[in-house]
Design a protein around this motif. Structure first.
Motif, PDB file in Angstrom:
ATOM      1  N   ARG A 190      -5.419   1.497   2.520  1.00  0.00           N
ATOM      2  CA  ARG A 190      -4.623   2.625   3.712  1.00  0.00           C
ATOM      3  C   ARG A 190      -5.683   3.530   4.683  1.00  0.00           C
ATOM      4  O   ARG A 190      -6.578   4.002   3.787  1.00  0.00           O
ATOM      5  CB  ARG A 190      -3.368   2.731   3.973  1.00  0.00           C
ATOM      6  N   SER A 191      -6.023   3.170   6.181  1.00  0.00           N
ATOM      7  CA  SER A 191      -6.615   4.503   6.254  1.00  0.00           C
ATOM      8  C   SER A 191      -6.685   4.854   7.611  1.00  0.00           C
ATOM      9  O   SER A 191      -5.049   4.336   8.191  1.00  0.00           O
ATOM     10  CB  SER A 191      -8.578   3.613   6.650  1.00  0.00           C
ATOM     11  N   GLU A 192      -6.824   5.814   8.142  1.00  0.00           N
ATOM     12  CA  GLU A 192      -6.231   6.088   9.568  1.00  0.00           C
ATOM     13  C   GLU A 192      -5.998   4.863  10.619  1.00  0.00           C
ATOM     14  O   GLU A 192      -5.463   5.155  11.500  1.00  0.00           O
ATOM     15  CB  GLU A 192      -7.304   7.442   9.849  1.00  0.00           C
ATOM     16  N   GLU A 193      -7.219   4.377  10.654  1.00  0.00           N
ATOM     17  CA  GLU A 193      -6.353   3.450  11.521  1.00  0.00           C
ATOM     18  C   GLU A 193      -5.838   2.060  11.163  1.00  0.00           C
ATOM     19  O   GLU A 193      -5.811   1.137  12.309  1.00  0.00           O
ATOM     20  CB  GLU A 193      -8.537   2.433  12.129  1.00  0.00           C
ATOM     21  N   GLY A 194      -6.134   2.039   9.790  1.00  0.00           N
ATOM     22  CA  GLY A 194      -4.562   0.698   9.432  1.00  0.00           C
ATOM     23  C   GLY A 194      -5.692   0.453   8.284  1.00  0.00           C
ATOM     24  O   GLY A 194      -5.219   1.283   7.835  1.00  0.00           O
ATOM     25  N   ILE A 195      -5.332  -0.800   7.868  1.00  0.00           N
ATOM     26  CA  ILE A 195      -5.676  -1.106   6.437  1.00  0.00           C
ATOM     27  C   ILE A 195      -6.834  -1.483   6.429  1.00  0.00           C
ATOM     28  O   ILE A 195      -7.778  -2.202   7.379  1.00  0.00           O
ATOM     29  CB  ILE A 195      -4.725  -2.719   6.116  1.00  0.00           C
ATOM     30  N   LEU A 249       0.654  -0.753   0.443  1.00  0.00           N
ATOM     31  CA  LEU A 249      -0.048  -0.271   0.271  1.00  0.00           C
ATOM     32  C   LEU A 249       0.436   1.056  -0.045  1.00  0.00           C
ATOM     33  O   LEU A 249       0.605   2.183  -0.518  1.00  0.00           O
ATOM     34  CB  LEU A 249      -0.681  -0.387   1.147  1.00  0.00           C
ATOM     35  N   GLU A 250       2.124   1.081   0.372  1.00  0.00           N
ATOM     36  CA  GLU A 250       2.838   2.645   0.887  1.00  0.00           C
ATOM     37  C   GLU A 250       3.756   2.444  -0.849  1.00  0.00           C
ATOM     38  O   GLU A 250       3.594   3.701  -0.456  1.00  0.00           O
ATOM     39  CB  GLU A 250       3.853   2.291   1.890  1.00  0.00           C
TER      40      GLU A 250
END
Lengths: 511, 118
Positions: free
Chosen positions: A366-371, A347-348
């Motif tokens: 990806r989101s703020e909370e994780g994947i 993702l990175e």
């Protein structure tokens, strides 16, 4: 002193004492009486006499040395009593008798179920024996009759209920007995009808018993039906296990082979870059193999279970199953720990993963909370979201960048767009040293902390559509900054001018 | 196999068993080589198959009548001429069939015996 008589036995001359002669004569007479074989009696007796003569001459008896009663008794003892002859000859007597009986009245053939040759209840084999044909023919007829409104089943059930099992040897013999003519059958039927009239009373008494035995037979029938059903079920389930297990295994194994060893031309375009990235590190290969093992082992077990069901014995031994379970658990743990890192890496470096086919679409981002994994079923228009919290990578410390919003320290992208946030980010923002992109657009921010200047890797800073009136001087320390989006803020032209001067010409400032 | 007093007579069972199939060993002996009655008896005794000698003569007579065996007369140096028994073609066939049947029976019974002795 005894009287001696000269006699010939079997052509030899013997002198024999009177009482010995009497015993011998009596013995021969008894033999003659016991043997009732017509013409052959004389021959047998003469054979026996010859044998006696040989025995006596072996003992040295002749015309000169007289035969005593003792000699005769010993000979008789060796030869055996006539009653013993009869028993041996009795076999012949009986067979002679039964021969004549057979001609008049052959052994009554009866229909029995043959439990020695059974598929369901021995009906077919019993019928086959009765008509002296191959049981397979009868079975085929029964099966064929199934297709005529199921007559086969009904006929079979009726036979099952009505025909007794051949239990004794006589009954078993009577199954195949001798040939039965049509005339005999009609006679027997007539006789049976007459018997019914006479035995009405007895029948009534026997009715209860036959009812009981009928019930018993029905229950055993039900039992066997269940048994048959179970074995059919066993085959069906076992076979589908085998099929499912082998297909799934074949699919997984070929997928693994393609991913690991074949050029990834067969892999969907959309995930090719991601795959290449994963395969580039040994940890990624471990991740793929462990995911493969986690997926394939349950199907191996399914396959073996199917095999066990069909072969009726447990193929999977205890040690094998323990080994499999251990391998599976290790693979599972490895899969979870390594693939989280791999997905994060993908993702990175590559960006969101989109897998799409005719039925569904998978989007991993990806989101703020994780994947975040979005699975969209195209038919149902349903969208199920799987949020993988970053807890799966527990070793990475998290830092709060805004009240209630945390990210791992090594995050490279932080997206806080459209969150309705206001004020300023926390000073801790300076700790995200790996950050390359920060998007806080479309909020109500008014300030940035001075620590923003510590983000030496930052390339893109999106501040558009906020309420910024000014920016900290430290922005000038962002060595790698390329894009600064300042659209939709209240920054004065003067300040903008200063910012431009500070950042230098390499940075594109969007106004 | 039950006596008049109702007890089971083992000896009688055994003798019945021997008598029942005496025909087979006799055919075997005659089949090996043409033999006369006393020699048949001798071999049967050696094999411990004979109950009483007298049984043999009716048996031979019966087998002759069913044309399983035949005999020729042979002069003897000491005593009367002897009947030398030999197998006919039918006898040979019958012997083959009985042999097969016996082997089958032997296998089945042995199986049961083994099962019992376990």
């Amino acid at each position: 002193m005894k009287t001696v008589i000269n006699i010939t036995i079997g052509g030899l001359v013997f002198a024999i004492e009177q009482d010995a002669y009497d015993s011998l004569e009596k013995y021969i007479k008894e033999i003659k009486q016991t043997l009732v074989e017509g013409d052959d009696v004389n021959e047998i007796v003469s054979d026996i006499e010859t044998a006696i003569a040989e025995k006596l001459s072996e003992r040295g008896r002749s015309e000169r040395i007289a035969v005593t009663e003792d000699d005769i008794n010993k000979v008789i003892l060796e030869m055996g009593a006539p009653i013993d002859f009869k028993e041996a000859g009795g076999v012949e007597g009986e067979s002679a008798q039964s021969e004549t009986e057979d001609k008049k009245d052959e052994i009554k053939k009866r229909l029995y179920r043959d439990t020695d040759d059974v598929v369901i209840a021995g009906v077919a084999s019993g019928i086959a024996k009765y008509f002296d044909i191959d049981p397979a023919i009868v079975r085929i007829i029964f099966v064929a009759a199934l297709f005529f409104n199921g007559i086969g089943i009904i006929a079979y059930l009726i036979f099952w209920l009505a025909v007794p099992v051949a239990k004794t040897t006589t009954e078993k013999y009577a199954m195949s007995g001798d040939k039965v003519t049509l005339k005999e059958i009609t006679e027997r039927v007539k006789k049976n009808i007459n018997d019914i009239d006479k035995e009405d009373l007895e029948k009534a008494r026997g009715l209860w018993n036959s009812l009981l035995s009928g019930l018993k037979r029905i229950f055993s029938l039900i039992g066997i039906c269940i048994k048959v059903l179970f074995s059919i079920l066993r085959y069906v389930v076992g076979f589908s296990f085998l099929l499912a297990g082998s297909f799934a295994m074949a699919g997984l194994v070929s997928a693994l082979v393609i991913i690991l060893f074949v050029d990834n031309a067969s892999i969907p375009q959309s995930i090719q870059p991601a795959m290449q990235l994963v395969l580039s590190s040994p940890l990624g290969v471990i991740s793929i193999v462990s995911v493969f093992l986690t997926a394939v082992i349950p199907f191996v077990v399914l396959l073996l279970a199917g095999g066990s069901l069909i072969s009726k014995r447990i193929i999977l031994s205890v040690t094998k199953s323990i080994t499999l379970a251990a391998v599976w658990i290790v693979a599972l743990v490895l899969a979870i720990t390594t693939s989280a890192v791999q997905i994060d890496r993908v993702l990175e470096k590559v960006g969101p993963i989109n897998v799409e086919d005719n039925d569904f679409m998978i989007n991993i981002n990806r989101s703020e909370e994780g994947i975040k994994i979005d699975v969209t079923d195209k038919d149902r228009k349903q969208n199920s979201k799987i949020e993988v919290s970053e807890d799966v990578a527990p070793n990475l410390p998290k830092i709060e960048i805004y009240s209630g919003l945390s990210f791992t320290q090594n995050s490279t992208v932080i997206n806080l767009a459209r969150k309705g946030l206001e004020g300023s980010l926390k000073a801790e923002v300076g700790q995200f040293v790996a950050l390359t992109e920060l998007d806080i657009s479309n909020n109500n921010f008014t300030d940035l902390p001075a620590e923003i200047g510590q983000l030496s890797q930052l390339q893109v800073l999106n501040l558009s559509n906020n309420n910024f009136t000014g920016l900290p001087h430290e922005l000038g320390n962002l060595e790698n900054l390329q894009v600064l989006d300042l659209r939709g803020n209240n920054i004065s032209k003067f300040d903008l001018q200063i910012i431009r001067e500070k950042l230098g010409e390499e940075v594109t400032v969007v106004e | 196999m039950t006596d008049s007093d109702g007890t089971y007579n083992v000896a009688k069972v055994e003798s019945q068993m021997r008598k029942g199939f005496l025909e087979f060993p006799v055919l075997l002996i005659i089949g090996t080589k043409p033999t006369y009655a006393p020699d048949i008896l001798k071999q049967l005794k050696q094999a411990n198959l004979l109950v009483v000698e007298g049984t043999l003569y009716p048996l031979l007579s019966r087998m002759k009548r069913s044309e399983l065996v035949t005999y020729v007369w042979e002069e003897s140096k000491s005593g009367p001429p002897r009947k030398i028994y030999s197998l006919t073609k039918a006898g040979e066939n019958a012997l083959e069939l009985i042999e097969t049947a016996w082997k089958k029976l032997d296998t089945s019974v042995n199986k049961l015996i083994k099962q019992y002795e376990k």
